[in-house]
Design a protein around this motif. Sequence first.
Motif, short mmCIF file in Angstrom:
data_model
loop_
_atom_site.label_atom_id
_atom_site.label_comp_id
_atom_site.label_asym_id
_atom_site.label_seq_id
_atom_site.Cartn_x
_atom_site.Cartn_y
_atom_site.Cartn_z
N ALA A 182 8.84 44.67 -4.76
CA ALA A 182 8.95 44.41 -6.21
C ALA A 182 10.41 44.17 -6.60
CB ALA A 182 8.37 45.58 -7.00
N ALA A 183 11.31 44.95 -6.02
CA ALA A 183 12.75 44.79 -6.32
C ALA A 183 13.26 43.45 -5.78
CB ALA A 183 13.54 45.94 -5.71
N MET A 184 12.79 43.05 -4.60
CA MET A 184 13.23 41.76 -4.03
C MET A 184 12.79 40.59 -4.91
SD MET A 184 12.86 42.44 0.05
CE MET A 184 13.94 41.14 0.64
N ILE A 233 14.59 52.53 1.09
CA ILE A 233 15.24 51.95 -0.10
C ILE A 233 16.75 51.81 0.13
CG2 ILE A 233 15.86 52.46 -2.52
CD1 ILE A 233 12.89 53.69 -2.67
N GLU A 234 17.35 52.82 0.76
CA GLU A 234 18.79 52.74 1.10
C GLU A 234 19.04 51.63 2.11
OE1 GLU A 234 20.50 56.50 2.33
OE2 GLU A 234 19.67 57.45 0.53
N SER A 235 18.14 51.53 3.12
CA SER A 235 18.27 50.49 4.14
C SER A 235 18.21 49.10 3.51
CB SER A 235 17.17 50.67 5.17
OG SER A 235 17.13 49.58 6.05
N ALA A 236 17.39 48.96 2.46
CA ALA A 236 17.27 47.68 1.75
C ALA A 236 18.33 47.52 0.65
CB ALA A 236 15.88 47.56 1.13
N GLU A 237 19.24 48.49 0.57
CA GLU A 237 20.34 48.48 -0.42
C GLU A 237 19.83 48.37 -1.84
OE1 GLU A 237 23.17 45.49 0.89
OE2 GLU A 237 22.82 46.06 2.98
N MET A 238 18.76 49.13 -2.13
CA MET A 238 18.10 49.06 -3.44
C MET A 238 18.18 50.37 -4.22
SD MET A 238 16.65 46.05 -3.73
CE MET A 238 15.99 44.70 -2.76
N GLU A 239 19.03 51.32 -3.76
CA GLU A 239 19.02 52.63 -4.42
C GLU A 239 19.47 52.57 -5.88
OE1 GLU A 239 22.32 53.04 -1.20
OE2 GLU A 239 20.77 51.60 -1.77
N ASP A 240 20.24 51.53 -6.26
CA ASP A 240 20.65 51.38 -7.67
C ASP A 240 19.53 50.77 -8.52
OD1 ASP A 240 23.05 52.27 -6.81
OD2 ASP A 240 24.03 50.31 -6.80
#
Length: 389
Positions: A211-213, A275-282
């Motif tokens: 969803a974030a991507m 989520i961290e691996s996908a650099e999406m934590e923000d």
Amino acid sequence: MNTENLKIQIKTFFGLEQVLFEEIKKLGGANVELKNRAVNCEGDLGFLYKINYSARTALKILVPIYEFKAFNQHQFYNKLSQFPWEDFLDVDQTFAIDSTVNSETFKHSQFVTLKMKDAIVDYFQEKFKKRPNIETRSPEIKFHLHIDRELVTISMDSSGDALFKRGYRREQGEAPINEVLASGMLQLAGWDGKGNFLDPMCGSGTILIEAAMIALDLPAQIFRKRFAFQNWNNYDADLFAKIKEVRINRVREFTGKIVGYDLDGRMLNAARTNIESAEMEDIIDVRRQDFFESKKDLFPLLMVFNPPYDERISINDDDFYKKIGDTFKSSYPNTLAWLISSDLDAPKKIGLRPSRKIKLFNGKLETRFLQYEMYEGTKKVHKLENREE
């Protein structure tokens, strides 16, 4: 290989063909055609790179290079022995073959795969006194053999590892949903990154990350290290670098919220790692929260989830689905919610009439992807109110 006008076949899951069709048209495919679990199109080498890098619902992308009819094993071997394999495979490269066979003549896919391997190896041995090696785990060149009755099609697999392997997953859940399926569900549900998103039973976080991507318009394979086309003798590294650069320049801002709930602490840790691996934590916020005790706090809101049912939560099945329906009604007014379930009686147990039902497969499991529209009060009241305005 004619790199200006390639015939291309893009594989996907049952039920996602239309989503993939729209994606390929949007990416610039020519003569796009819907097939069963696939989309066919035409494009140049740059387009082939672009769809491998960007298409969210593609599983693998094939380029047919040789087609013929064979009525017995002898003809099959002979036709393969006459093909100029050195145009597509260097003698020092490793290769592998995967196959799909639907034929009365050729019943065993393993046997015809071995026959094709023999034909390729014998060809090189005869012509160059040297042979390429088979490597099943990570071959440099991957061929796809497809037999439909007497028609044999040999394709180059331009992707290599299946495209659901995005490269961000570090932790598995007990029954993680496939990334391509997750993205397809989100697109079927109409998620475009406008508004807010909730996965109330998020497991290891796949639906949240996809969803974030979509919300950021990140290319699906931004974290992938390698594609099979990079081992082809016509690989154009500068062209691929340019395509990646243009695509990454399209990444956009996202102002909404993407939130995940789960009760299982191990799952939340797995989700945070991914989520961290996908650099999406923000971008993504995950919380330990019981959906059945939650209240809607994001407006507007789209909800998409894969209830864990008996896989990792010990539940009374009927009661579990009833509680989903009750929570929808009591706590999530004016919400569009979608869920996927392999329990084909789930709609009855939820106790609400779904406004849409889509047949999908989660691995080999037949499922239904169900849409529920919650209004404040009943649908009837909502319609009356709309009429009075």
